[in-house]
Design an enzyme around this catalytic site. Structure first.
Site, PDB file in Angstrom:
ATOM      1  CE1 TYR A   1      25.223  44.125  54.452  1.00 27.29           C
ATOM      2  CE2 TYR A   1      24.549  45.901  55.938  1.00 27.29           C
ATOM      3  CZ  TYR A   1      25.293  45.455  54.863  1.00 27.29           C
ATOM      4  OH  TYR A   1      26.123  46.325  54.199  1.00 27.29           O
TER       5      TYR A   1
ATOM      6  CB  SER B   1      27.584  48.143  57.019  1.00 27.71           C
ATOM      7  OG  SER B   1      26.350  48.670  57.398  1.00 27.71           O
TER       8      SER B   1
ATOM      9  CE  LYS C   1      28.971  43.892  54.289  1.00 33.12           C
ATOM     10  NZ  LYS C   1      29.922  43.856  53.168  1.00 33.12           N
TER      11      LYS C   1
END
Ligand code: UDP
Length: 335
Positions: free
Chosen positions: A142, A118, A146
């Site tokens: 988040y 991402s 990643k």
């Protein structure tokens, strides 16, 4: 060569479009999904097994049964706001369980993996457009989860011979141009489906998160690419690994920035509707401007987004939402 590709999270929004692209390219996608967020009705191009990525027995069985050589790993939690409130949930699922999955893959002979990463790995960028080599400084758990897996994949390549391609998505949007699958999140948090459902009268109004950003119209700018274009990049990544390609990382964005106001105006123009928009405050953790340089994906992977103009993205998202509205009973009963 075996044409079966294991897709974790293949019942999700992006995962199901990847399955369709793989099938069009002659592969058979085999979905592994625990259905915590995925939809069984979106699995249409190959078998699905309902299980967790960290379940070593099911994973080993699938690898053996389908003679899996390549995996596309999409299964993850992906709500930035939730990750700020509950980081442990993100580190447990996106990091710890992914590592357990990688170990099982390697033990069972898998050596090729495409990873759904991402643009959240970049945090607040110092330069635009964002290239892959700028510093990565995530501003939420988040993005951190990643980035951790990207780094782990680098070490796995050196130590265990697992080659991977990490694809850093910017904003995935739109729906399958064939109308077979599309975005269906619960809760929905994304700009385009929320603004469209406000226009369709399915929700009272839509809120613009912040009009005081240092951008031309004061609203935040993002790089929206069509989910089918993103999906096609995974096929190219699998093919690159199959022909011996080494570990690599690519941005997947259309390379153009659009503000929230631009999106609202485009929805009104393309769909001939009114979007009732209320001005709200900024959402925590949202950078002002993010857009990619997709140059490496173009020159190295040969990626050519063909559906990522705003009009096609919005038209396909709108058609999908109309279809869901007409077909809600059917959709729920398929679950
Ligand atoms: N956004 C908004 N109202 C909403 C949802 C999103 O103004 O109801 C804004 C959000 O602050 C961001 C942009 O739209 O600037 C895209 O947000 P989205 O959640 O679709 O994707 P993200 O960029 O968070 O991955």
């Amino acid at each position: 060569m075996n044409r079966h590709i294991l897709v974790t999270g293949g019942a999700g929004y992006i995962g199901s479009h990847i399955c369709k692209s793989l099938a069009r390219a002659g592969y058979v996608p085999v979905t592994l999904d625990n259905l915590c967020n995925g939809n069984p009705w979106s699995v249409r191009w190959g078998p699905m097994v309902k299980a967790d990525i960290a379940d070593p027995f099911t994973l080993a069985e699938m690898i053996g049964q389908y003679r899996i050589e390549s995996v596309v790993h999409c299964a993850a939690y992906a709500y930035v706001g939730e990750s700020m409130r509950d980081p442990g949930k993100y580190f447990e699922n996106n990091v710890a369980r992914s590592i357990r999955m990688l170990e099982t893959l390697i033990e069972n002979g898998v050596r090729q993996l495409v990873f759904s990463s991402s643009c959240a790995v970049y945090g607040i960028p110092e330069e635009l457009p964002i290239r892959e080599n700028v510093p990565t400084r995530p501003v939420n758990p988040y993005g951190e989860s990643k980035l951790f897996i990207e780094k782990a994949l680098d070490w796995y390549a050196r130590a265990r011979g697992l080659r991977s391609v990490s694809l850093r998505y910017f904003n995935a949007a739109g729906a399958d141009p064939g109308g077979e699958i599309g975005e269906w999140h619960d809760p929905e948090t994304h700009l385009i489906p929320l603004a469209i459902s406000a226009a369709l009268g399915e929700r009272e109004q839509f809120e613009i998160f912040g009009t005081d950003y240092p951008t031309p119209d004061g609203t935040a700018v993002r790089d929206y690419s069509h989910v089918s274009d993103l999906a096609d990049a995974h096929v190219l990544a699998v093919q690159r690994l199959e022909s011996g390609g080494a570990n690599d990382i690519f941005n997947l964005g259309a390379g153009a920035g659009h503000s929230v106001q631009d999106i609202v105006a485009a929805i009104e123009r393309v769909c001939r509707v009114r979007v009732q928009a209320k001005v709200g405050v900024r959402r925590s953790g949202d950078p002002a401007v993010l857009y990619a340089s997709p140059e490496r994906a173009r020159s190295v992977l040969g990626w050519r987004p063909v559906h990522s103009d705003l009009e096609t993205i919005i038209r396909s998202a709108f058609d999908w939402q109309l279809q869901c509205r007409d077909d809600k009973g059917l959709r729920y009963s398929r679950d």
